[in-house]
Design a protein around this motif. Structure first.
Motif, PDB file in Angstrom:
ATOM      1  N   TYR A  76       0.830  -1.208   0.000  1.00  0.00           N
ATOM      2  CA  TYR A  76       0.000   0.000   0.000  1.00  0.00           C
ATOM      3  C   TYR A  76       0.861   1.254   0.000  1.00  0.00           C
ATOM      4  CZ  TYR A  76       0.395   1.574   4.926  1.00  0.00           C
ATOM      5  OH  TYR A  76       0.849   2.077   6.116  1.00  0.00           O
ATOM      6  N   ARG A  77       2.050   1.161   0.587  1.00  0.00           N
ATOM      7  CA  ARG A  77       2.948   2.319   0.583  1.00  0.00           C
ATOM      8  C   ARG A  77       3.598   2.506  -0.786  1.00  0.00           C
ATOM      9  NH1 ARG A  77       5.431   4.071   6.138  1.00  0.00           N
ATOM     10  NH2 ARG A  77       3.694   3.584   7.492  1.00  0.00           N
TER      11      ARG A  77
ATOM     12  N   ASP B 244       2.121   1.732  -3.527  1.00  0.00           N
ATOM     13  CA  ASP B 244       1.026   2.301  -4.308  1.00  0.00           C
ATOM     14  C   ASP B 244       0.862   3.791  -4.006  1.00  0.00           C
ATOM     15  OD1 ASP B 244      -1.464   1.098  -5.961  1.00  0.00           O
ATOM     16  OD2 ASP B 244      -2.166   2.752  -4.722  1.00  0.00           O
ATOM     17  N   ARG B 245       0.901   4.122  -2.736  1.00  0.00           N
ATOM     18  CA  ARG B 245       0.718   5.521  -2.315  1.00  0.00           C
ATOM     19  C   ARG B 245       1.853   6.408  -2.842  1.00  0.00           C
ATOM     20  NH1 ARG B 245       0.233   6.255   4.077  1.00  0.00           N
ATOM     21  NH2 ARG B 245       2.489   5.985   3.952  1.00  0.00           N
ATOM     22  N   ALA B 246       3.074   5.874  -2.789  1.00  0.00           N
ATOM     23  CA  ALA B 246       4.214   6.642  -3.287  1.00  0.00           C
ATOM     24  C   ALA B 246       4.147   6.825  -4.797  1.00  0.00           C
ATOM     25  CB  ALA B 246       5.520   5.959  -2.889  1.00  0.00           C
TER      26      ALA B 246
ATOM     27  N   ALA C 117       1.427   6.797  -6.556  1.00  0.00           N
ATOM     28  CA  ALA C 117       0.340   7.754  -6.799  1.00  0.00           C
ATOM     29  C   ALA C 117       0.888   9.174  -6.792  1.00  0.00           C
ATOM     30  CB  ALA C 117      -0.742   7.598  -5.733  1.00  0.00           C
TER      31      ALA C 117
END
Lengths: 287, 287
Positions: A208-209, A211-213, A215
């Motif tokens: 998820y991190r 993905d977040r990064a 993004a």
């Protein structure tokens, strides 16, 4: 009596803008260089700052800033080799960048991970040749001699064989740890990646991190006109709870598609001994 | 026969742009609202999307985007209350922001943590009143009823008593989870914080990561003309190895000094049941 012609000395200064290098690691790197690269002219100079310790860092911000500025500006050195990552590069005194001189502008600077802060900023400022590649602390990895030898072949002999293949194709390239790239972009000091292939790698971050990064990076104006993204290795990913259901490559493909930036496949970089060399910018044309 | 005058209904829509809400948590929040806020006109509407599950998220990006857009644009709702953080807000369809209508522009939007992506973007776009405050999932914390009641007093009754004191002083304010703020700034979608007091809080990040994130935020052009930084609670900080030697407040003071932005002390926000209300922007003047 003729004398065998010896290669010109390549003086390489080693400093630690982030975490400290252990003296025994330095000794092993020095021994490897002496055994295999002295005939090629390698002369390694470990700045004493590498071994300072102040909490998390290899000495105070002032000590780390001063050591970096000293070796960068010293015309006796051909290259600056960063000792070890961790964290600390973003804390170097801002003012030193404006004080880098003509000698600093001719140098190669090699490192990765946290050092992306320095490499990215040097590249944004057009200073020298920032290079993503192994660091002396990699000697501590299993098989780390491979990484050190690769770095020295490039730094001492200019060997291009271990340059990441996509960095040999004529395109402009840059390479970063993903988390560092997010922070570099947020700081306002990242290069504009227009027409660049940007390679990223990650270590010890949840899906998820990642993905977040991605993004953030792929939404950034700095990436709007990038030629493409390549995904290096993402290692030691902690288990996501609940399961993320997507691999890091699916994540990268998705954000590239959403940003309209081509996904160009895997890059041969990562937090490991196979980490290849990525000189920032376009390769120099061979005359 | 006279009828007791009943307050006008305050319709509050609950959606989940990040992770799913458990039905039993929704039931407990609904019961609390019914018991204590129905006389004040509270009417909670849990959108079924809150309970969807797709891996990490409360349903697909499409489902979460559609539910948010639906309730934001529906003139029947006075407020949108975000159900739960985690991760996912940054994945909402970019296109929905341009489709927010006049009804969306009159609403209050409340949440924190990952929802900072939505709150920050709405604020940058000048849409409605983004508010940092408790979310329904806080009912799962020990003493969580306190946080839910605080949120409802604000959302239903417009009670200002639990607004963070610095947000009542007339200055423009905004509040974010620090890590989310770094990613929001990197994405190019953060507001410009000129003349704003920016409050930050953090949870479960090492001191070196707090330092690294503050380095990025305080170096960002978005913060250059901020009126000041306030530090909320930094909870569940994992142990740094080696010890970082600085507290989070020392870290914040240092980066504020370096950036030339005033450090204005602690803010009463955090990932806990004491998390106070921070309506973004300047407080409306009472006529």
């Amino acid at each position: 009596m003729t004398k065998a012609r010896r290669k010109a000395t390549r003086n390489i200064a080693i400093v630690a803008p982030a975490c400290a290098l252990k003296p025994d690691a330095a000794a092993r790197v020095a021994a490897l260089a002496e055994a295999n690269f002295s005939d090629a002219g390698a002369a390694l100079h470990f700045h004493p700052q590498c071994f300072l310790s102040e909490g998390h860092f290899a000495g105070s911000d002032e000590a780390r800033s001063a050591a970096f500025l000293e070796v960068a500006n010293d015309p006796a050195f051909d290259a600056v080799w960063f000792a070890r990552g961790g964290y600390g590069s973003a804390r170097l005194d801002d003012a030193i960048y404006a004080r880098l001189n003509a000698a600093a502008r001719r140098k190669v600077y090699m490192g990765y991970s946290d050092l992306g802060f320095v490499l990215g900023r040097l590249y944004a400022d057009g200073i020298g040749t920032p290079v993503h590649g192994p660091m002396p602390a990699d000697i501590n990895r299993a098989g780390g001699e491979t990484a050190i030898a690769r770095a020295l072949r490039y730094l001492v002999q200019g060997d291009q064989a271990d340059v990441e293949p996509a960095a040999r194709g004529g395109a402009k390239v840059a390479a970063f740890n993903l988390t560092i790239l997010v922070h570099l972009i947020a700081s306002g000091r990242a290069p504009n990646f227009s027409a660049h292939i940007v390679m990223i790698e990650e270590v010890s971050e949840h899906h998820y991190r990642i993905d977040r990064a991605l993004a953030a990076v792929m939404s950034s104006p700095n990436m709007r006109d990038a030629a493409g993204l390549m995904l290096g290795r993402c290692s030691d990913i902690p288990e996501n709870d609940p399961p993320f259901l997507k691999t890091e490559e699916e994540i990268a493909r998705r954000w590239c598609a959403r940003a309209g930036v081509p996904y160009l496949g895997r890059a041969d970089i990562g937090h490991d001994v196979e980490n290849k060399i990525v000189p920032f910018g376009a390769p120099a044309l061979v005359a």
